[in-house]
Write an enzyme that holds these catalytic residues in place. Structure first.
Site, PDB file in Angstrom:
ATOM      1  N   GLU A   1     -11.391  -0.039  -1.831  1.00 48.85           N
ATOM      2  CA  GLU A   1     -10.529   0.505  -0.785  1.00 48.85           C
ATOM      3  C   GLU A   1      -9.341   1.262  -1.394  1.00 48.85           C
ATOM      4  O   GLU A   1      -9.209   1.369  -2.610  1.00 48.85           O
ATOM      5  CB  GLU A   1     -10.029  -0.604   0.136  1.00 48.85           C
ATOM      6  CG  GLU A   1      -9.146  -1.648  -0.524  1.00 48.85           C
ATOM      7  CD  GLU A   1      -8.742  -2.741   0.473  1.00 48.85           C
ATOM      8  OE1 GLU A   1      -9.334  -2.826   1.552  1.00 48.85           O
ATOM      9  OE2 GLU A   1      -7.810  -3.509   0.142  1.00 48.85           O
TER      10      GLU A   1
ATOM     11  N   ASP B   1       0.828  -1.215   0.000  1.00 44.56           N
ATOM     12  CA  ASP B   1       0.000   0.000   0.000  1.00 44.56           C
ATOM     13  C   ASP B   1       0.865   1.270   0.000  1.00 44.56           C
ATOM     14  O   ASP B   1       0.699   2.145   0.861  1.00 44.56           O
ATOM     15  CB  ASP B   1      -0.937   0.029   1.213  1.00 44.56           C
ATOM     16  CG  ASP B   1      -1.622  -1.305   1.459  1.00 44.56           C
ATOM     17  OD1 ASP B   1      -2.075  -1.919   0.472  1.00 44.56           O
ATOM     18  OD2 ASP B   1      -1.697  -1.737   2.619  1.00 44.56           O
TER      19      ASP B   1
END
Length: 620
Positions: free
Chosen positions: A229, A43
């Site tokens: 997300e 991420d």
């Protein structure tokens, strides 16, 4: 004297050899090979400090680079030795205890007021019980000091941030933050994962905290636990749009993670996709969990699972599995954009690494992603002669799937046609704009030379997005030997499902790279060499072997297919017999009727003549 002159000549020659770069003597075709040092940060969220680029990711992973190609690990792991905090376990104890976890999820760092603000978050994992806070440091590499939690989620049967009882179908999961300044200098924070969707808060740039009275903020998309997300918003002055990047699917190797983008004229939306769909309405169906089918038609899909196959060897090729949770670096001076994300890889399980690809804006104002990782390439003027050729082709489509899309072969012909596994047309507009029409869909993007790690050379590529939000990629294939060509065609030649055939089969006679294909049938009474099928009348099926002979010049290979042909249905035969009998009966009946009619007509004529004659005689 002559000896001194000779020595001077030798010395001059040696000096010249040392001074002139070796590249001058190199082969003109020599290519500079880029080098990469891999980094592993899940991420990755990017920030530039001076001449260095940092990425911050989950589990407090941090890495840095100066060229987006070679990474150095700075920190990793939520433990007392992580240099980002004096002791992160103690510093963020409140958040870790609230979520009952020992790790942190994806953070984001932004520079405000001469300091660095880290928006951290922790999550229980199996539920949306999460906490989000901010920590501040004077230096990008820390140490950071906690300023406290400002947002929580997952407080079951309790009042949530908006005063209502927390409901995971409509309320967000307080994770995956991204803080950014809009074009007017206002601070915003976008966040969210699954649960109630993606939300945005307006922030106070002086404190780094949300403005009061917003609750969870404004919803941008998602809900009912739909798998969305990792939001990230980037403003692009050249187009005047804010681009909201978000990842659909699940992050594991079997989760079908894929990156998408939508846009808006305002930082807080509404955001729309290429077809104009309002993303605030996009969510899973009521009462569902992880309803991918409800959301996969929406958003511009940029990258999903794919594989550029190696055409000349048995090695796997180059591709990604579950690429996602991206950030974007935008160079305000040059307008250059880079997409940073993590990815897993074919046949490598859950191992993941940072990847960086260059972004370009197409004529419709949508970002298109370069097919290969960034290696310093630049857009340049290209010619039709350079572009025309054979390409490995990927269509990322719109699906959310764990399946890997493998490249197929197409040809961009010199006359502007596209042939091979897909058909259409192509043109170059200006220096490098790519316009392609494939299967009645128009795609707009760019042609770009990139480093191909398979051929280890610079090759022509294209990337383009359709008006329906689908991305296509092409990578020009180096000229292959006849042996490699025939081997590839043999590998990809398919006839589909041949286990229950009831109709004629289409047998290809040509393929990519000017190969020829001929066919031989083990029983031509059932399947001819042209693919015509005659179903048996027996009760049992008929099994036929079709053998393809693939050839190019002197190279020949064969491939066989077992084909099962179903018998004709008995009812069909009876029906046909009844039809024949009925037709014969009709014909017979018709013939009898005709003869009777003719006889009656003849008798009638005779009677008429006799009566007519008697009347005439009586008159006389």
């Amino acid at each position: 004297m002559k000896r001194n002159l000779f020595l001077k000549y030798v010395m001059l020659l040696l000096l010249t050899t040392l001074v002139i770069p070796s590249a001058v003597f190199a082969d003109d075709t020599e290519v500079e090979i880029p080098t990469f040092t891999e980094g592993s940060v899940h991420d990755p969220s990017v920030i530039k400090v001076d001449d260095t680029y940092y990425v911050f990711g989950s589990h407090l992973g941090v890495a840095k680079t100066k060229d987006f190609m070679n990474w150095t690990t700075v920190a990793a792991g939520v433990n007392p030795n992580n240099p980002m905090f004096d002791n992160v376990v103690e510093e963020l104890k409140e958040a870790l205890e609230w979520v009952e976890s020992d790790t942190l999820w994806a953070p984001d760092v932004i520079e405000l007021n001469g300091k660095f603000y880290m928006y951290y978050n922790a999550c229980e994992g199996s539920s949306p019980r999460s906490a989000m806070g901010v920590a501040v440091a004077d230096d990008i590499e820390g140490p950071y000091k906690d300023q406290g939690i400002f947002l929580k989620s997952g407080m079951w049967n309790q009042a949530s941030e908006d005063g209502k009882t927390y409901n995971a179908n409509i309320h967000p999961n307080a994770v995956d933050p991204h803080a950014f300044l809009d074009k007017d200098g206002k601070l915003w924070l976008v966040y969210g994962s699954y649960s109630g969707g993606i939300f945005i808060l307006q922030m106070d740039a002086a404190t780094g905290l949300p403005l009061e009275g917003q609750g969870y903020g404004k919803k941008l998309m998602g809900g009912n636990h739909s798998r969305m997300e990792g939001p990230y918003i980037q403003y692009v002055p050249e187009t005047g749009y804010y681009y909201l990047y978000v990842t659909f699917g699940g992050l594991g190797a079997d989760g079908g993670y894929n990156m998408r983008v939508v846009r808006s004229e305002n930082p807080d939306g509404p955001y729309v996709d290429a077809e104009g769909n309002d993303m605030t309405t996009v969510r899973g169906a009521n009462g569902t969990f992880f309803d991918d089918k409800s959301i996969e038609p929406y958003g511009v899909k940029l990258i999903g699972n794919y594989l550029f196959e190696n055409m000349t060897s048995n090695s796997a090729g180059i591709g990604y599995v579950s690429p996602g949770h991206n950030s974007v670096f935008y160079d305000e001076e040059t307008g250059k954009q880079l997409l940073l994300f993590h990815s897993r890889f074919p046949q490598r399980g859950e191992q993941h690494e940072i990847r960086v690809h260059q972004l370009f804006m197409n004529d419709e104002g949508w970002p298109v992603v370069a097919p290969y990782r960034y290696a310093g390439e630049k857009l340049e003027k290209v010619s039709s002669a350079e572009v025309s050729g054979d390409y490995k082709f990927i269509n990322h489509g719109k699906e959310i799937t764990e399946k890997i899309k493998k490249s197929v072969m197409i040809s961009l012909l010199a006359d502007g046609a596209i042939a091979g596994e897909v058909n259409g047309t192509w043109t170059i507009e200006g220096d490098n704009k790519a316009n392609l029409i494939i299967d009645d869909h128009a795609y707009h993007g760019v042609f770009l030379k990139q480093w191909d790690p398979i051929s280890k050379s610079d090759v022509m590529t294209f990337t383009a997005v359709s008006e329906q939000g689908m991305t296509i990629w092409g990578s020009q294939q180096e000229e292959m030997s006849d042996e490699d060509t025939v081997g590839y065609v043999k590998k990809v030649l398919k006839l589909g499902d041949t286990r229950a055939i009831i109709a004629d089969i289409s047998l290809p006679t040509t393929s990519s790279f000017n190969t020829e294909i001929s066919w031989k049938s083990s029983d031509s009474s059932i399947i001819s060499e042209q693919g015509a099928v005659t179903r048996p009348y027996a009760k049992e099926t008929a099994t036929v072997t079709l053998t393809a002979t693939i050839s190019k010049n002197a190279i020949i290979a064969t491939k066989s297919f077992k084909v099962v042909v179903l018998p004709t249905d008995g009812a069909e035969s009876v029906s046909e017999e009844k039809t024949d009998v009925a037709a014969a009966a009709v014909t017979k009946t018709t013939n009898q009727g005709v003869w009777i009619g003719l006889m009656l007509l003849a008798i009638g004529i005779v009677i008429f003549v006799v009566i007519r004659k008697k009347r005439l005689n009586g008159d006389k």
